[in-house]
Design a protein around this motif. Structure first.
Motif, PDB file in Angstrom:
ATOM      1  N   PRO A 155       0.824  -1.216   0.000  1.00 32.58           N
ATOM      2  CA  PRO A 155       0.000   0.000   0.000  1.00 32.58           C
ATOM      3  C   PRO A 155       0.853   1.259   0.000  1.00 32.58           C
ATOM      4  O   PRO A 155       1.932   1.300   0.589  1.00 32.58           O
ATOM      5  N   SER A 177      -1.472   7.029  -0.026  1.00 27.45           N
ATOM      6  CA  SER A 177      -2.839   7.374  -0.449  1.00 27.45           C
ATOM      7  C   SER A 177      -3.804   6.205  -0.284  1.00 27.45           C
ATOM      8  O   SER A 177      -4.996   6.413  -0.086  1.00 27.45           O
ATOM      9  N   ASP A 178      -3.305   4.974  -0.364  1.00 25.76           N
ATOM     10  CA  ASP A 178      -4.155   3.799  -0.147  1.00 25.76           C
ATOM     11  C   ASP A 178      -4.615   3.699   1.305  1.00 25.76           C
ATOM     12  O   ASP A 178      -5.630   3.072   1.602  1.00 25.76           O
ATOM     13  N   VAL A 222      -9.171  -1.100   2.503  1.00 21.88           N
ATOM     14  CA  VAL A 222      -7.831  -1.085   1.933  1.00 21.88           C
ATOM     15  C   VAL A 222      -7.623  -2.154   0.860  1.00 21.88           C
ATOM     16  O   VAL A 222      -7.004  -1.887  -0.176  1.00 21.88           O
ATOM     17  N   ARG A 233      -8.275  -1.351  -2.691  1.00 20.00           N
ATOM     18  CA  ARG A 233      -7.343  -0.328  -3.179  1.00 20.00           C
ATOM     19  C   ARG A 233      -6.003  -0.928  -3.586  1.00 20.00           C
ATOM     20  O   ARG A 233      -5.319  -0.379  -4.458  1.00 20.00           O
ATOM     21  N   LYS A 258     -14.969  -4.053  -2.934  1.00 21.79           N
ATOM     22  CA  LYS A 258     -15.438  -4.141  -1.550  1.00 21.79           C
ATOM     23  C   LYS A 258     -16.501  -5.235  -1.439  1.00 21.79           C
ATOM     24  O   LYS A 258     -16.521  -6.012  -0.484  1.00 21.79           O
TER      25      LYS A 258
END
Length: 109
Positions: free
Chosen positions: A50, A53-54, A74, A77, A85
């Motif tokens: 990550p 920004s993630d 997360v 992303r 999601k």
């Protein structure tokens, strides 16, 4: 004869999986989690490290503790295959745990 064919098929599948894993790693995947039950035809989830920004809006300690609400934000992303999601919410618990282990491992010293 049948045993030889079965052995060849197993070897071919193993080589294909290794090739797929090598290709994902070359594309920047830091980890690949194999799913016990496919979601929308996906049998694995490639994850990248990550970026800052993630992690916006997420408490790092919650991720390290594998908080499912934080993971559900997360993981989509950082997944490299269009994992959403909604997909995360349809995971088997043991697959969610495996993904959580990988994500929390990104923060290990």
């Amino acid at each position: 004869m049948a045993n030889e064919v079965a052995t060849e098929v197993k070897e071919d599948l193993k080589e294909a999986a290794e090739t797929r894993l090598d290709r994902l790693m070359a594309q920047g995947a830091a980890a690949v989690v194999d799913l016990s039950k496919p979601v929308r035809g996906m049998d694995h989830i490639p994850l990248r490290h990550p970026s800052a920004s993630d992690l916006r809006g997420i408490k790092l300690l919650d991720l390290i503790n594998m908080d499912t609400v934080s993971l559900e934000l997360v993981v989509p992303r950082i997944a490299m295959n269009g994992f959403t999601k909604h997909d995360f919410l349809n995971l088997e618990p043991k697959d969610m745990f495996s993904i959580g282990l990988q994500v929390s491992g990104f923060f290990a010293l």
